[in-house]
Enzyme design. Structure first.
Site, PDB file in Angstrom:
ATOM      1  N   PHE A  66       0.831  -1.217   0.000  1.00  0.00           N
ATOM      2  CA  PHE A  66       0.000   0.000   0.000  1.00  0.00           C
ATOM      3  C   PHE A  66       0.855   1.252   0.000  1.00  0.00           C
ATOM      4  O   PHE A  66       0.568   2.212  -0.701  1.00  0.00           O
ATOM      5  CB  PHE A  66      -1.016  -0.009   1.148  1.00  0.00           C
ATOM      6  CG  PHE A  66      -0.485   0.446   2.474  1.00  0.00           C
ATOM      7  CD1 PHE A  66       0.101  -0.449   3.334  1.00  0.00           C
ATOM      8  CD2 PHE A  66      -0.588   1.771   2.853  1.00  0.00           C
ATOM      9  CE1 PHE A  66       0.588  -0.032   4.559  1.00  0.00           C
ATOM     10  CE2 PHE A  66      -0.114   2.205   4.072  1.00  0.00           C
ATOM     11  CZ  PHE A  66       0.485   1.300   4.925  1.00  0.00           C
ATOM     12  N   ASN A  69       7.560  -8.988  -5.552  1.00  0.00           N
ATOM     13  CA  ASN A  69       7.381 -10.422  -5.845  1.00  0.00           C
ATOM     14  C   ASN A  69       5.979 -10.907  -5.451  1.00  0.00           C
ATOM     15  O   ASN A  69       5.710 -12.106  -5.499  1.00  0.00           O
ATOM     16  CB  ASN A  69       8.453 -11.264  -5.126  1.00  0.00           C
ATOM     17  CG  ASN A  69       8.314 -11.185  -3.618  1.00  0.00           C
ATOM     18  OD1 ASN A  69       7.484 -10.445  -3.097  1.00  0.00           O
ATOM     19  ND2 ASN A  69       9.131 -11.948  -2.909  1.00  0.00           N
ATOM     20  N   GLY A  89       2.333  -8.071  -1.314  1.00  0.00           N
ATOM     21  CA  GLY A  89       1.763  -6.988  -2.117  1.00  0.00           C
ATOM     22  C   GLY A  89       0.627  -7.527  -2.974  1.00  0.00           C
ATOM     23  O   GLY A  89       0.461  -8.748  -3.119  1.00  0.00           O
ATOM     24  N   SER A 108       9.471  -5.720   1.905  1.00  0.00           N
ATOM     25  CA  SER A 108       9.495  -6.613   3.083  1.00  0.00           C
ATOM     26  C   SER A 108       8.059  -6.787   3.556  1.00  0.00           C
ATOM     27  O   SER A 108       7.287  -5.829   3.532  1.00  0.00           O
ATOM     28  CB  SER A 108      10.292  -5.985   4.240  1.00  0.00           C
ATOM     29  OG  SER A 108      10.058  -6.696   5.444  1.00  0.00           O
ATOM     30  N   ASN A 145      21.547  -6.124  -2.067  1.00  0.00           N
ATOM     31  CA  ASN A 145      21.428  -6.048  -3.527  1.00  0.00           C
ATOM     32  C   ASN A 145      21.073  -4.635  -3.983  1.00  0.00           C
ATOM     33  O   ASN A 145      21.633  -4.109  -4.953  1.00  0.00           O
ATOM     34  CB  ASN A 145      20.371  -7.028  -4.044  1.00  0.00           C
ATOM     35  CG  ASN A 145      20.858  -8.462  -4.024  1.00  0.00           C
ATOM     36  OD1 ASN A 145      22.071  -8.721  -3.948  1.00  0.00           O
ATOM     37  ND2 ASN A 145      19.931  -9.409  -4.083  1.00  0.00           N
ATOM     38  N   TYR A 204      11.541  -9.915  11.960  1.00  0.00           N
ATOM     39  CA  TYR A 204      11.324  -8.600  11.355  1.00  0.00           C
ATOM     40  C   TYR A 204      12.236  -7.554  12.006  1.00  0.00           C
ATOM     41  O   TYR A 204      12.999  -6.865  11.335  1.00  0.00           O
ATOM     42  CB  TYR A 204       9.854  -8.213  11.534  1.00  0.00           C
ATOM     43  CG  TYR A 204       9.457  -6.919  10.866  1.00  0.00           C
ATOM     44  CD1 TYR A 204       9.471  -6.796   9.480  1.00  0.00           C
ATOM     45  CD2 TYR A 204       9.040  -5.824  11.622  1.00  0.00           C
ATOM     46  CE1 TYR A 204       9.090  -5.606   8.867  1.00  0.00           C
ATOM     47  CE2 TYR A 204       8.646  -4.643  11.017  1.00  0.00           C
ATOM     48  CZ  TYR A 204       8.669  -4.538   9.639  1.00  0.00           C
ATOM     49  OH  TYR A 204       8.289  -3.364   9.040  1.00  0.00           O
TER      50      TYR A 204
END
Ligand code: UDP
Length: 326
Positions: free
Chosen positions: A12, A33, A37, A80, A104, A150
Site C-alpha cells: 500500500f 514479488n 503486495g 518486506s 542487492n 522482522y
C-alpha cells in the site's frame, strides 16, 4: 524527469508513493514479488506510460542484471512483509528481504551512483523502555521471539546502509516508519486499523488484543509519502536515521471506540489474548524530521479513519454488487 526505483511497489505504501512520483513527472520502475503486495495495487498505475512494473524478488542477485535498472537516479527500498501476521508466516523471506535484498539494492545504488532510502521500522525499538522514542534510543528487542525475524533483520538492514555509507559513500538515508495506514490497505493483513475498520463495517466483533491499554501512534499514508519524498530530496538526511510517524498516541481501546463511533457501528468490542512480545507503548519523537526535512504530519487519526472507512465501505459495496450480478 528522474528514473526512480521502488521495491515493494505492490504494497500500500509503495503504490501510493509510485502514484505521487508519477504525478510529479517522474518515471517509476516498481519491483515486487507479490509475497504480500497486491496485483490490484499496481493495476491503475500500469495504465501510465511512465510506470514499469517488474515481478521480481529483490533477494535474487539477477535483479542487478535487469535492463530496466540501468540509468536510475533514486531507489526507495520498501520491500518486506510489514504486518506481524505476514512476517510471522514468512520469517525467512522477511529476513532475506531486509538483509540480502537491502544489500542487492545498495549494490545497485553503488553501480548507478543513486540516492538510496531504506524503510526501517519503529520495531527497531522493540518493546521500548524509553517513551517516546528518539532515534538515539538503541531499543529493547527480543531475539528469541516471533517478532525477531522482522525487528532484527530491519536492524541489520540499517547496518548494511551504515557500512555502504561509510565505506562507499552511498547516499543512504534510513527512515524508521511508525504505524502507517491507508484507505487502500488490503483488508486481510491483520493489522489493527484494517481489522477494526473491516469488523466495524461488517458488524462483526471488534477484536481488541489484551486489555487494549497498549498504545500506538498512527500516520496516514499521504503524510508518510510526503515525508519519504522530502527525505530523499534532503542532503542533510544522507547518512542519518530519521523517525517518521504521527506523534499523537492512542490506546488500542481508544482506537476501537473511535472506529465504532465514526462508523456508527453496532459491533461489540471483544477482548482476545495479547500476542507474544506485543510492544506496550510506541510513539515517535519527530524533532529530527522537523529539523532536517521540515516535515510533520497533517492528518489526524479521526480524519484519516473517515477516509479509510469510506474507501472500505465503497470496496465492500463493489464486491457485493459483483456477487449479485454473477
Ligand atoms: N491489535 C488488536 N486487534 C487486532 C489487531 C491488532 O488489538 O485485531 C493490536 C496489537 O496487539 C497491537 C496493536 O493493535 O498492540 C497494533 O498491531 P498491528 O498488528 O497493527 O501492528 P504492530 O504495531 O503491533 O506492529
Amino acid at each position: 524527469m528522474k528514473k526512480i526505483v521502488i521495491t515493494g511497489a505492490a504494497g500500500f505504501l509503495g503504490s501510493h508513493l509510485a502514484q505521487e512520483l508519477i504525478d510529479r513527472g517522474n518515471k517509476v520502475i516498481g519491483i515486487d514479488n507479490f509475497s504480500t503486495g497486491h496485483e490490484e495495487n499496481v493495476m491503475e498505475l500500469l495504465r501510465h506510460e511512465n510506470y514499469t512494473f517488474l515481478k521480481f524478488d529483490v533477494t535474487d542477485p539477477m535483479v542487478l542484471e535487469l535492463d530496466e535498472l540501468f540509468a536510475i537516479e533514486e531507489i526507495f527500498h520498501l520491500a518486506s512483509p510489514a504486518s506481524p501476521k505476514f512476517y510471522q508466516e514468512a520469517p525467512f523471506e522477511t529476513i532475506a528481504a531486509n538483509t540480502i535484498g537491502t544489500k542487492n539494492m545498495l549494490d545497485l545504488a553503488y553501480r548507478e551512483k543513486a540516492s538510496f532510502l531504506y524503510t526501517s521500522t519503529s520495531e527497531a525499538y522493540g518493546d521500548p523502555e524509553i517513551h517516546p522514542q528518539p532515534e538515539t534510543y538503541r531499543g529493547n528487542v527480543n531475539t528469541w521471539g516471533p517478532r525477531a525475524c522482522y525487528d532484527e533483520s530491519k536492524r541489520l538492514g540499517e547496518v548494511y546502509c551504515y557500512e555502504y555509507f561509510q565505506r562507499y559513500q552511498i547516499q543512504a538515508k534510513v527512515v524508521r516508519l511508525f504505524n502507517t495506514y491507508s484507505a487502500g490497505l488490503r483488508n486481510d493483513d491483520g493489522r489493527v486499523i484494517s481489522n477494526f475498520v473491516t469488523q466495524a463495517i461488517s458488524g462483526e466483533d471488534i477484536t481488541v488484543y489484551g486489555d487494549g491499554s497498549q498504545t500506538r501512534s498512527f500516520c496516514y499514508v499521504d503524510d508518510m509519502v510526503s515525508a519519504l519524498l522530502l527525505t530523499m530530496k534532503s542532503e542533510q538526511a544522507t547518512g542519518q536515521i530519521i523517525n517518521l510517524g504521527n506523534p499523537t498516541e492512542y490506546t488500542i481501546l481508544e482506537v476501537a471506540n473511535l472506529v465504532k463511533r465514526l462508523n456508527s457501528s453496532n459491533s461489540k468490542i471483544t477482548f482476545l489474548p495479547l500476542p507474544c512480545d506485543d510492544p506496550k507503548v510506541r510513539r515517535p519523537m519527530i524533532d529530527k524530521a522537523k529539523r532536517l526535512i521540515k516535515w510533520e504530519p497533517k492528518t489526524s487519526l479521526e480524519e484519516g479513519l473517515q477516509k479509510t472507512i469510506a474507501s472500505y465501505t465503497e470496496k465492500r459495496m463493489e464486491v457485493q454488487e459483483k456477487v449479485v450480478q454473477s
